[in-house]
Design an enzyme around this catalytic site. Structure first.
Site, PDB file in Angstrom:
ATOM      1  N   LYS A 173      49.802  29.040  27.035  1.00  0.00           N
ATOM      2  CA  LYS A 173      49.608  29.879  28.217  1.00  0.00           C
ATOM      3  C   LYS A 173      50.979  30.149  28.843  1.00  0.00           C
ATOM      4  CE  LYS A 173      45.838  29.777  31.575  1.00  0.00           C
ATOM      5  NZ  LYS A 173      45.180  28.908  32.540  1.00  0.00           N
TER       6      LYS A 173
HETATM    7  C1  E4P Z   1      42.675  30.568  34.278  1.00  0.00           C
HETATM    8  O1  E4P Z   1      43.163  30.414  33.216  1.00  0.00           O
HETATM    9  C2  E4P Z   1      43.054  29.825  35.504  1.00  0.00           C
HETATM   10  O2  E4P Z   1      43.257  28.480  35.138  1.00  0.00           O
HETATM   11  C3  E4P Z   1      41.970  29.833  36.546  1.00  0.00           C
HETATM   12  O3  E4P Z   1      40.905  30.678  36.194  1.00  0.00           O
HETATM   13  C4  E4P Z   1      42.442  29.982  37.937  1.00  0.00           C
HETATM   14  O4  E4P Z   1      41.332  29.946  38.800  1.00  0.00           O
HETATM   15  P1  E4P Z   1      41.475  29.727  40.367  1.00  0.00           P
HETATM   16  O5  E4P Z   1      42.046  30.966  40.962  1.00  0.00           O
HETATM   17  O6  E4P Z   1      40.079  29.473  40.843  1.00  0.00           O
HETATM   18  O7  E4P Z   1      42.394  28.545  40.550  1.00  0.00           O
END
Ligand code: E4P
Length: 222
Positions: free
Chosen positions: A83
């Protein structure tokens, strides 16, 4: 639509995996920081539980460091997807990592233009953050729709991973739009299945069945 769980909690992942509908996992540094234990060991354990893409995020902010971390993360297990944040250095790193055959999930995407660049750099997944846009009074689902519309015109090998989904309606909307993947916390995943009419209907079926059984038994004993 593939369903990913957005968590690094082994307890949650084990519990959800038993239902047989979890296709992958997304983690991020904040989620891993909430867990106790070595992050790499947690990631490896996740790979043992779910046989699908497991996103692990780099924390370097310049391309060289991102590539180094990305190579290391990808070497931990074949299911690991690297990522990378959607910044200029992240694009450079994505280009390098994807050219080496490593799958990249470009994260922190908040505009269609960012998604387009991510796909061009070779990202395998692009993660628009729906809930965080809603948080600032900008319709997050519109971003998902825009990205799907743009990608429909081209042949990018890049899946739309609707992220930061905060409630079941987000998930349903993402599926309705044709997002490839939706990632959600355990609380949202659990809500997807629950319906009071299902519970009430099942209760009545079982009560009726018990009553019929009792009537048949009473008849047989006469
Ligand atoms: C996605 O890969 C992220 O980890 C995640 O969806 C972020 O979500 P949040 O905005 O609820 O922290």
């Amino acid at each position: 639509m593939k369903i990913f769980l957005d968590t690094a909690s082994l307890k949650e992942i084990r519990e959800a995996a038993t239902l047989g509908v979890v296709d992958g996992i997304t983690t991020n540094p904040s989620l891993l920081a909430k867990e106790s234990g070595d992050p790499e060991a947690i990631l490896l354990e996740i790979c043992q539980i779910v046989d699908g893409p497991i996103s692990a995020e780099v924390v370097a902010t310049e391309a060289e460091g991102m590539v180094r971390e990305g190579r290391h993360l990808a070497s931990l297990h074949e299911n690991i997807v690297v990522k990378v944040p959607c910044i200029a250095e992240g694009l450079k790193a994505t280009k390098t990592l994807s050219a080496e055959g490593k799958r990249v999930n470009m994260t922190l995407v908040f505009s269609p233009a960012q998604a387009l660049l991510a796909a061009k750099a070779g990202a395998r997944y692009v993660s628009p953050f729906v809930g965080r846009l809603d948080d600032i009074s900008t319709p997050g689902m519109e971003l998902v729709a825009d990205i799907i519309q743009i990608f429909d015109h081209y042949d990018y090998d890049c899946e739309v991973l609707a992220a930061s989904l905060r409630h079941p309606l987000h998930v349903v909307e993402a599926a309705r739009m044709g997002a490839d993947i939706g990632t959600m916390p355990m609380s949202v995943f659990t809500q997807l299945l629950k319906h009071p009419l299902t519970d009430a209907g099942l209760k009545r079926f079982l009560e009726d069945w018990e009553r019929t059984k009792a009537q048949l038994a009473a008849k047989a004993s006469r």
